[in-house]
Design an enzyme around this catalytic site. Sequence first.
Site, PDB file in Angstrom:
ATOM      1  N   LYS A  11      -1.525  30.560  17.623  1.00 49.16           N
ATOM      2  CA  LYS A  11      -1.842  31.952  17.089  1.00 49.16           C
ATOM      3  C   LYS A  11      -1.410  33.245  17.834  1.00 49.16           C
ATOM      4  O   LYS A  11      -0.904  32.970  19.112  1.00 49.16           O
ATOM      5  CB  LYS A  11      -3.397  31.760  17.016  1.00 49.16           C
ATOM      6  CG  LYS A  11      -4.085  30.932  16.025  1.00 49.16           C
ATOM      7  CD  LYS A  11      -5.440  30.867  16.064  1.00 49.16           C
ATOM      8  CE  LYS A  11      -5.968  30.029  15.027  1.00 49.16           C
ATOM      9  NZ  LYS A  11      -7.520  29.961  14.701  1.00 49.16           N
ATOM     10  N   TYR A  51      -5.617  31.149   4.533  1.00 45.70           N
ATOM     11  CA  TYR A  51      -7.077  31.036   5.118  1.00 45.70           C
ATOM     12  C   TYR A  51      -7.922  31.183   3.639  1.00 45.70           C
ATOM     13  O   TYR A  51      -9.140  31.511   3.893  1.00 45.70           O
ATOM     14  CB  TYR A  51      -7.605  31.955   6.118  1.00 45.70           C
ATOM     15  CG  TYR A  51      -7.164  31.486   7.535  1.00 45.70           C
ATOM     16  CD1 TYR A  51      -7.923  30.078   7.767  1.00 45.70           C
ATOM     17  CD2 TYR A  51      -6.374  32.032   8.447  1.00 45.70           C
ATOM     18  CE1 TYR A  51      -7.418  30.027   9.075  1.00 45.70           C
ATOM     19  CE2 TYR A  51      -5.956  31.459   9.696  1.00 45.70           C
ATOM     20  CZ  TYR A  51      -6.767  30.450   9.919  1.00 45.70           C
ATOM     21  OH  TYR A  51      -6.317  29.653  11.202  1.00 45.70           O
ATOM     22  N   PHE A  59     -16.366  36.546   8.434  1.00 48.11           N
ATOM     23  CA  PHE A  59     -15.172  36.780   9.426  1.00 48.11           C
ATOM     24  C   PHE A  59     -13.671  36.918   8.693  1.00 48.11           C
ATOM     25  O   PHE A  59     -12.842  36.928   9.565  1.00 48.11           O
ATOM     26  CB  PHE A  59     -15.236  36.036  10.681  1.00 48.11           C
ATOM     27  CG  PHE A  59     -15.152  34.421  10.360  1.00 48.11           C
ATOM     28  CD1 PHE A  59     -14.003  33.718   9.995  1.00 48.11           C
ATOM     29  CD2 PHE A  59     -16.255  33.569  10.358  1.00 48.11           C
ATOM     30  CE1 PHE A  59     -13.913  32.557   9.770  1.00 48.11           C
ATOM     31  CE2 PHE A  59     -16.306  32.283  10.197  1.00 48.11           C
ATOM     32  CZ  PHE A  59     -15.126  31.805   9.638  1.00 48.11           C
ATOM     33  N   ARG A  87      -6.943  17.603  16.770  1.00 48.84           N
ATOM     34  CA  ARG A  87      -8.428  18.535  16.917  1.00 48.84           C
ATOM     35  C   ARG A  87      -8.973  18.269  18.440  1.00 48.84           C
ATOM     36  O   ARG A  87      -9.491  19.167  18.896  1.00 48.84           O
ATOM     37  CB  ARG A  87      -9.186  17.846  15.941  1.00 48.84           C
ATOM     38  CG  ARG A  87      -8.906  18.222  14.513  1.00 48.84           C
ATOM     39  CD  ARG A  87      -8.786  19.585  13.982  1.00 48.84           C
ATOM     40  NE  ARG A  87     -10.214  20.158  14.000  1.00 48.84           N
ATOM     41  CZ  ARG A  87     -10.522  21.482  13.494  1.00 48.84           C
ATOM     42  NH1 ARG A  87      -9.408  22.273  13.022  1.00 48.84           N
ATOM     43  NH2 ARG A  87     -11.731  21.789  13.353  1.00 48.84           N
ATOM     44  N   THR A  93     -13.964  24.866  18.264  1.00 50.28           N
ATOM     45  CA  THR A  93     -13.485  26.418  17.696  1.00 50.28           C
ATOM     46  C   THR A  93     -13.908  27.643  18.931  1.00 50.28           C
ATOM     47  O   THR A  93     -13.059  28.330  19.030  1.00 50.28           O
ATOM     48  CB  THR A  93     -14.329  26.826  16.457  1.00 50.28           C
ATOM     49  OG1 THR A  93     -14.151  25.420  15.428  1.00 50.28           O
ATOM     50  CG2 THR A  93     -13.630  27.970  15.630  1.00 50.28           C
ATOM     51  N   ARG A 104      -8.255  25.199  23.920  1.00 47.27           N
ATOM     52  CA  ARG A 104      -9.051  26.306  23.647  1.00 47.27           C
ATOM     53  C   ARG A 104      -9.656  26.652  24.927  1.00 47.27           C
ATOM     54  O   ARG A 104      -9.917  27.729  25.314  1.00 47.27           O
ATOM     55  CB  ARG A 104      -9.886  26.154  22.659  1.00 47.27           C
ATOM     56  CG  ARG A 104      -9.140  26.516  21.141  1.00 47.27           C
ATOM     57  CD  ARG A 104      -9.782  25.794  20.052  1.00 47.27           C
ATOM     58  NE  ARG A 104      -9.122  26.442  18.788  1.00 47.27           N
ATOM     59  CZ  ARG A 104      -9.579  25.871  17.658  1.00 47.27           C
ATOM     60  NH1 ARG A 104     -10.437  24.982  17.473  1.00 47.27           N
ATOM     61  NH2 ARG A 104      -9.024  26.368  16.538  1.00 47.27           N
ATOM     62  N   ASN A 114      -8.431  32.114  19.277  1.00 45.62           N
ATOM     63  CA  ASN A 114      -8.736  30.805  19.880  1.00 45.62           C
ATOM     64  C   ASN A 114      -7.470  29.974  19.960  1.00 45.62           C
ATOM     65  O   ASN A 114      -7.383  28.835  19.826  1.00 45.62           O
ATOM     66  CB  ASN A 114      -9.813  29.912  19.235  1.00 45.62           C
ATOM     67  CG  ASN A 114      -9.679  29.735  17.781  1.00 45.62           C
ATOM     68  OD1 ASN A 114      -8.425  30.163  17.351  1.00 45.62           O
ATOM     69  ND2 ASN A 114     -10.553  29.223  17.094  1.00 45.62           N
ATOM     70  N   HIS A 117      -4.405  26.634  15.666  1.00 48.76           N
ATOM     71  CA  HIS A 117      -4.954  26.182  14.297  1.00 48.76           C
ATOM     72  C   HIS A 117      -4.549  25.079  14.166  1.00 48.76           C
ATOM     73  O   HIS A 117      -3.561  24.526  14.559  1.00 48.76           O
ATOM     74  CB  HIS A 117      -4.490  27.028  13.171  1.00 48.76           C
ATOM     75  CG  HIS A 117      -4.615  26.127  11.931  1.00 48.76           C
ATOM     76  ND1 HIS A 117      -5.892  26.188  11.186  1.00 48.76           N
ATOM     77  CD2 HIS A 117      -4.124  25.393  11.117  1.00 48.76           C
ATOM     78  CE1 HIS A 117      -5.662  25.471  10.074  1.00 48.76           C
ATOM     79  NE2 HIS A 117      -4.836  24.784  10.078  1.00 48.76           N
ATOM     80  N   GLU A 128      -1.072  22.187   3.894  1.00 48.44           N
ATOM     81  CA  GLU A 128      -0.562  23.367   5.212  1.00 48.44           C
ATOM     82  C   GLU A 128       0.714  23.064   5.465  1.00 48.44           C
ATOM     83  O   GLU A 128       1.367  24.018   5.612  1.00 48.44           O
ATOM     84  CB  GLU A 128      -1.714  23.179   6.225  1.00 48.44           C
ATOM     85  CG  GLU A 128      -3.267  23.769   5.859  1.00 48.44           C
ATOM     86  CD  GLU A 128      -4.175  23.641   6.907  1.00 48.44           C
ATOM     87  OE1 GLU A 128      -5.236  23.949   6.558  1.00 48.44           O
ATOM     88  OE2 GLU A 128      -3.587  23.239   7.969  1.00 48.44           O
TER      89      GLU A 128
END
Length: 140
Positions: A11, A51, A59, A87, A93, A104, A114, A117, A128
């Site tokens: 990100k 998204y 948010f 993950r 998150t 993270r 964070n 993704h 995706e």
Amino acid sequence: MTVERTLSIIKPDATRRNLTGKINAKFEDAGLKIVAQRRIQLSKAQAEAFYAVHSHRPFFNDLVSFMISGPVVAQVLEGENAVLKNREIMGATDPKKADAGTIRAEFAESIEANSVHGSDAPEAAAQEISFFFAAIDIVA
Ligand code: ATP
Ligand code: MG
């Protein structure tokens, strides 16, 4: 055991701090292979489309603004149970809740900024991956 592919995005908070290599090392050290990678600037429409599943969350607008605030690195990771494994490598998150050693925990600035993704299920991963890559772009 099944070899899977998952979609990862580094990100804008992480690209801004020049962390692409350190984050990629986490994937590679854990046995995931980066089989496709592109650095891109998302448009607002592209971020909203990616998204869309979160469009009703409070948010959402902030998330879209953040995701277009700088370049991202979209990538396909391949390996045994890649979706779940990624993950685990990413961590929770909210970085305050992320296990030590996760991306993270080490790099995220906040629950929004964070750093990464990762697809949350194999079906999401397939969808995706096709958002960012054509089959010819993915080289195992
Ligand atoms: P990602 O989908 O980015 O891998 P995730 O699956 O851990 O993250 P989601 O619940 O899917 O988390 O939320 C998507 C993204 O929206 C989060 O990564 C984060 O950037 C942002 N986000 C989630 N919850 C909040 C929140 N309460 N406040 C601000 N931003 C949030
Ligand atoms: Mg998610």
